[in-house]
Design a protein around this motif. Sequence first.
Motif, PDB file in Angstrom:
ATOM      1  N   ARG A  76       6.020   2.890  -3.304  1.00 62.14           N
ATOM      2  CA  ARG A  76       4.879   3.019  -2.406  1.00 62.14           C
ATOM      3  C   ARG A  76       4.890   1.919  -1.346  1.00 62.14           C
ATOM      4  NH1 ARG A  76       4.253   7.986  -3.481  1.00 62.14           N
ATOM      5  NH2 ARG A  76       2.723   8.650  -5.034  1.00 62.14           N
ATOM      6  N   HIS A  77       5.207   0.702  -1.744  1.00 63.22           N
ATOM      7  CA  HIS A  77       5.262  -0.414  -0.802  1.00 63.22           C
ATOM      8  C   HIS A  77       6.356  -0.176   0.242  1.00 63.22           C
ATOM      9  CE1 HIS A  77       4.754  -4.584   0.524  1.00 63.22           C
ATOM     10  NE2 HIS A  77       6.075  -4.702   0.498  1.00 63.22           N
ATOM     11  N   ARG A  80       5.338   2.376   2.858  1.00 62.83           N
ATOM     12  CA  ARG A  80       4.361   1.836   3.801  1.00 62.83           C
ATOM     13  C   ARG A  80       5.020   0.963   4.862  1.00 62.83           C
ATOM     14  NH1 ARG A  80      -0.450  -0.106  -0.375  1.00 62.83           N
ATOM     15  NH2 ARG A  80      -1.130   2.008  -1.009  1.00 62.83           N
ATOM     16  N   HIS A  81       6.204   0.437   4.545  1.00 64.70           N
ATOM     17  CA  HIS A  81       6.882  -0.460   5.472  1.00 64.70           C
ATOM     18  C   HIS A  81       8.085   0.198   6.146  1.00 64.70           C
ATOM     19  CE1 HIS A  81       4.345  -3.327   3.346  1.00 64.70           C
ATOM     20  NE2 HIS A  81       4.527  -4.135   4.370  1.00 64.70           N
TER      21      HIS A  81
END
Length: 302
Positions: A76-77, A80-81
């Motif tokens: 997920r991280h 997002r990036h």
Amino acid sequence: MTTALLHFPDEAGPARRLAEAAELPAACVERHRFPDEELKLTLPYHEAGAFPEVLVLYRSLDRPDDKLVELLLVARHARRHGVRRLVLVAPYLAYMRQDIAFHPGEIVSQTIIGGFLAELFDAVITVDPHLHRIDRLDQAIPLEHAIALSGAPRLAELIAARRENPLLLGPDEEALQWVSQAAGITGFDHGTCRKTRNGDRDVVVALPDVDVRGRQVVLMDDVASSGHTLARAAEALLAAGAASVDVAVTHALFAGDALAVIRAAGVGEVWSTDAIDHESNAIALAPALEAALADVLHGGRQ
């Protein structure tokens, strides 16, 4: 597109072997556990735009519960990036055994965990997943690139180098696919034992109708967990006159005292792949994983 491999400290060895074979830069996730048992993960990418466009995450899912949370957080991280493609290399894949409800009320974990992985990743590469009532990994993990490799060819090469004309046996009928694959590569005699399981650690093994007297026998299987099936098979073989019994497995789970149980039964050598980090590791899976990863990276969705 820029591509990099990410791994955790406890799997630095096999992960970096894969990164080297694939000619990818490798970096490590920092892992901290708080007193309340929650996890804090820190990735090596700190600045805007520092993430690669394609991220390969190496995480073998033995003892899986914390690791599944790790996958969720990292994936997920990364999305997002700006990471466009996420590939999971999980040489051992957990929760595949529970593929039906054996008793009323049981949760069928295979498709639930498979769906969870499919939501997080664009591709999953694993080795010898425990699939017995389905034919393909994508039936459990609904992805175009759900790839299941086999450790049998690498183990067959090792056995051929270490033993002269051994008899390859599966400790039960379920191991036939690995034994027959290894036998097809080496030309060695092969067969399987028959297992009756009365509980997790209560196993009775019957030998096949093969003369084992004086033979070097290698027991082959996908996974060694409690060790009791392998131990009972080894005891029966030695009692029937086998000259020696060794063990070759893809996944060295060896829960609790499993390795001691196998040794006490008279097993000589224990060989495993590095799908799970263990003292018995004798074969690196990096060459096979790299070939599959190359197919995904260069032939998959852009």
